[in-house]
Design an enzyme around this catalytic site. Structure first.
Site, PDB file in Angstrom:
ATOM      1  N   SER A 110       0.849  -1.195   0.000  1.00 55.72           N
ATOM      2  CA  SER A 110       0.000   0.000   0.000  1.00 55.72           C
ATOM      3  C   SER A 110       0.886   1.246   0.000  1.00 55.72           C
ATOM      4  O   SER A 110       1.774   1.367  -0.830  1.00 55.72           O
ATOM      5  CB  SER A 110      -0.965  -0.034   1.193  1.00 55.72           C
ATOM      6  OG  SER A 110      -1.995   0.920   1.039  1.00 55.72           O
ATOM      7  N   GLU A 241      -0.971  -2.925  -8.355  1.00 53.32           N
ATOM      8  CA  GLU A 241      -2.297  -3.149  -7.764  1.00 53.32           C
ATOM      9  C   GLU A 241      -2.975  -1.833  -7.511  1.00 53.32           C
ATOM     10  O   GLU A 241      -2.338  -0.784  -7.416  1.00 53.32           O
ATOM     11  CB  GLU A 241      -2.182  -4.008  -6.504  1.00 53.32           C
ATOM     12  CG  GLU A 241      -1.365  -3.402  -5.380  1.00 53.32           C
ATOM     13  CD  GLU A 241      -2.213  -2.962  -4.204  1.00 53.32           C
ATOM     14  OE1 GLU A 241      -3.444  -3.135  -4.248  1.00 53.32           O
ATOM     15  OE2 GLU A 241      -1.635  -2.414  -3.256  1.00 53.32           O
ATOM     16  N   HIS A 308      -4.364  -5.419  -1.890  1.00 52.69           N
ATOM     17  CA  HIS A 308      -5.337  -5.191  -0.825  1.00 52.69           C
ATOM     18  C   HIS A 308      -6.388  -6.275  -0.674  1.00 52.69           C
ATOM     19  O   HIS A 308      -7.228  -6.188   0.224  1.00 52.69           O
ATOM     20  CB  HIS A 308      -6.030  -3.837  -1.047  1.00 52.69           C
ATOM     21  CG  HIS A 308      -5.154  -2.667  -0.739  1.00 52.69           C
ATOM     22  ND1 HIS A 308      -4.151  -2.249  -1.580  1.00 52.69           N
ATOM     23  CD2 HIS A 308      -5.119  -1.817   0.333  1.00 52.69           C
ATOM     24  CE1 HIS A 308      -3.536  -1.198  -1.050  1.00 52.69           C
ATOM     25  NE2 HIS A 308      -4.108  -0.906   0.100  1.00 52.69           N
TER      26      HIS A 308
END
Length: 338
Positions: A110, A241, A308
């Protein structure tokens, strides 16, 4: 040339929050994760930023950077392990003393992916995109997430093999925790543009598109220089992502990366599963993947174990990788080659 740290049994781990810290009501999650690591024999150094959170950050940028730099320069530490990602790690990227970093792993995903990619591009030190500290608090680890220790314990010159996960988590159910933290209920299936089997070979780079796109055009995102100086112009396999971008914003971001030369000498693209992949006026993730495959002339895999939607493999920035995908299953082999 790529340098690889090594995580050994009983190593010292630094826990700091260069992005978001942990609110008081969630301190128990950190303590639980720390207890799991200590039970494995690791020694922990926990920074002050871990325990605070105010206005979308653990602390002011100079405080976060000072604690991070201290841990990066500490020869006793073998791993930096943030509690999780957050929102504003980008504020400390230009405050890191890259030349003073001692060899050690940095692990996370992230918002942390900006730190991972910047450190590898700036220094040639391999970094690891995988579990956050909070993810390892379970009584047991699922076989995919649990590979982080094996990957980080791989020595320079060796290789490590990770198969795609058997099952993934479709939705969180915080009221009913599981022994391995995640609720792995859905069969995993890696998909390819055009169907059929896929083979990729190249050096891994990547992260969360929402975050790493902000390194484009900065000294900390100079992919061209990295390829020329560290990779002998080997192909790059990008693992990417999406946390919360619309499909239109995702497309804009990837076009920007392409125009900046990030996808030059590309050997393939991997896209993680995402809950954010909602269509924009009928424009779907599958449309985006197909367009990229056609524009770049490279294989594209999607719904991979990255990001995630857990669990996720541990991808090492800078490592050479061979990726084989066939009928929904895949194997990622990483070679820790200079």
């Amino acid at each position: 040339m790529i340098r690889y740290p090594n995580l050994q049994a009983g190593a010292a781990i630094g826990i700091t929050a260069p992005s978001s810290g942990v609110q008081p009501e969630l301190h128990g999650l950190v303590k639980q994760a720390c207890a799991r690591l200590e039970a494995k024999g690791y020694r922990l150094v926990v920074g002050e930023t871990v325990w605070t959170q105010h206005k979308a950050k653990s602390a002011p940028a100079d405080v976060r950077a000072a604690e991070l730099n201290a841990m990066l320069q500490d020869e006793r530490l073998s791993l930096i392990f943030p509690p999780w990602g957050g929102e504003l790690l980008i504020e400390v990227v230009d405050r890191i003393d890259y030349e003073a970093i001692k060899p050690k792993w940095i692990l996370g995903y992230s918002d942390t992916s900006a730190l991972l990619l910047a450190v590898t591009l700036m220094t040639g030190l391999a970094t690891a995109h995988g579990a956050n500290l909070i993810d390892v608090r379970g009584e047991v680890a699922d076989e995919t997430t649990g590979m982080w220790e094996t990957v980080l314990g791989t020595r320079a010159g060796e290789s490590v093999r990770q198969p795609s996960s058997p099952m993934y988590q479709q939705a969180w159910d915080h009221d009913n925790p599981t022994p391995c933290v995640f609720h792995l209920t859905e069969p995993t299936r890696w998909k390819t543009v055009g169907g059929g089997s896929v083979h990729m070979s190249g050096r891994l780079l990547g992260g969360c598109v929402d975050i790493i796109r902000h390194l484009v055009g900065t000294p900390y995102g100079d992919v061209k220089r990295f390829r020329e100086e560290r990779m002998n112009e080997e192909p790059v396999i990008w693992y990417l992502e999406n946390c919360e971008l619309s499909m239109a914003d995702m497309r804009r971001s990837l076009v920007q990366m392409k125009l900046a030369g990030w996808f030059d000498h590309c050997g393939g693209l991997l896209f993680g599963r995402s809950e954010a992949n909602r269509p924009t006026e009928g424009y779907m993730a599958e449309d985006l993947y197909r367009e990229l495959a056609e524009e770049l002339g490279v294989p594209v895999l999607y719904d991979v174990d990255c990001g995630h939607v857990p669990p996720q493999l541990t991808f090492v920035n800078g490592a050479r990788a061979e990726i084989e995908a066939h009928e929904g299953k895949a194997v990622v082999t990483q070679f820790f080659e200079a």
